[in-house]
Design an enzyme around this catalytic site. Sequence first.
Site, PDB file in Angstrom:
ATOM      1  CG  HIS A 270     -98.425  46.023 -18.821  1.00  0.00           C
ATOM      2  ND1 HIS A 270     -99.811  46.194 -20.248  1.00  0.00           N
ATOM      3  CD2 HIS A 270     -98.413  47.810 -19.567  1.00  0.00           C
ATOM      4  CE1 HIS A 270     -99.963  46.812 -20.178  1.00  0.00           C
ATOM      5  NE2 HIS A 270     -99.611  47.352 -19.790  1.00  0.00           N
ATOM      6  CG  ASP A 282    -101.963  49.107 -22.683  1.00  0.00           C
ATOM      7  OD1 ASP A 282    -100.822  49.242 -22.527  1.00  0.00           O
ATOM      8  OD2 ASP A 282    -103.223  50.150 -22.844  1.00  0.00           O
ATOM      9  CD  GLU A 316    -100.708  48.640 -16.426  1.00  0.00           C
ATOM     10  OE1 GLU A 316    -100.989  50.177 -15.861  1.00  0.00           O
ATOM     11  OE2 GLU A 316    -101.320  48.410 -17.561  1.00  0.00           O
ATOM     12  CD  GLU A 317    -103.994  47.518 -19.190  1.00  0.00           C
ATOM     13  OE1 GLU A 317    -104.538  48.877 -18.754  1.00  0.00           O
ATOM     14  OE2 GLU A 317    -103.689  47.848 -20.556  1.00  0.00           O
ATOM     15  CG  ASP A 343     -97.350  50.734 -20.038  1.00  0.00           C
ATOM     16  OD1 ASP A 343     -97.703  50.908 -21.022  1.00  0.00           O
ATOM     17  OD2 ASP A 343     -98.340  50.777 -18.852  1.00  0.00           O
TER      18      ASP A 343
END
Length: 458
Positions: A270, A282, A316-317, A343
């Site tokens: 992501h 991340d 994504e977050e 991820d």
Amino acid sequence: MLAASASLLAVAPAHAGDLATTAAALRDKALADSTAWDVVESLTTEIGPRPTGSPAAARARDWAVAKFKALGFENVKVEPFETRSWLRGQESAEVVAPYPQPLHILGLGGSAQTPKGGLEAEVALFKSLAELQAQPPGALTGKIVVVTEKMTRTMDGSGYGAINPLRTLGPIEASKRGAVAYLHRSLSTDDTRLPHTGAMRPWGDVKPIPAAALSTPDAELLEHLAARGQPVRIKLSMTSTVLEKAPAWNVSGEIRGSEAPDEVIIIGGHLDSWDPGTGAIDDGAGVAITTAAAKLIGELPKHPRRTIRVVMWGSEEQGGAGEAYAAAHKDELPKVVLVGESDEGAGRIWKVALPKGAAGAPQMKTFASVLPPLKAFVADDPSRFGGSDVFPMVMAGAPVVDMQQDASRYFDWHHSADDTLDKIDPGEMAQNVAAWASFLYIVADSDIDFRALSAEAK
């Protein structure tokens, strides 16, 4: 050995029957290749943090398009969608009684703002989420709830999964009982005063309240203060902006298949990140690892039979990217051979979970044979999740691979200001690329049918 591997890559046709030879050559070339490092260095240096709905997210979209094209990917696409976005404003917290002290916090994605000028209230401290949930409705009216439950360090990340409700559900549970704000010990294994943020669940019918993560030492400080038996009071000030329909984008590029291009393997990471750090582990690392693995395969004299598509998911977050992608590609799903996402940072891959029934297939035995130099193995248990962005496709029936990374230190840095490029070990990242590249090549240049294997295993 590396010279021999490079020579082999120069002459081995991608359609050769000896999958093991080419897969091993790809593995060895990946261990000496700097593409993944170059990609994540570029992303973190040129773009930095990339929260959904921020100007940096749009810059990241353009960066992704340019990077795919520069690395030789075909059919580069930008697929827009809309999702809810929470953007951080000014935040502060302090103990005002009995002993004034500053606190280090990060608001949770979805938190409400405090009233203008902040709020001050007495603390109700609990050692676990279960203790909070044992309180009856109304029992915490007017209080700032603090939960100090600790996260366990594990290699497989299960410690994070076990405690995740502390962040995602805790604020809702506190609001149900009348609390005016919620603070929790960061979901982290570190010992610094850097708090770790993250998203919480939607409020639903529950009144939104300010919610934030405390640094781990500050959570312990509040425990010490509470143990003295005097009321502890905290002043909290938080601002934020919510965009109900923020623009976001999934960006993809392909290594097109030579014989069955409509059969697609979908992988990626992501592109978005939280704001305190630069989004290196991340999930700049996952974007870089999967991009580099596909690029190596694309450099073969002939592409493998099937198409490899790398997707850089755009939210994504805070959610929405995986669901948007699955909906946009629902008609393509029967031709999706496999999905997978990187991820969990850049720690080395130590275990690979395959779709149910696949471990005994000749192609996967070939893959298992190239893993020992990487100090990894094929798991006995089948894959189940694969990653937040691919999970909607998994739920719709797509087979999934789970490349399990060593997460022993990942949660020291995850979602914090310490998520920066220096936390990535280039050698461990290259090991990831080697595992992905060898696996992808074998799947892409064979006719393995994971759906059929899974059905036979039932």
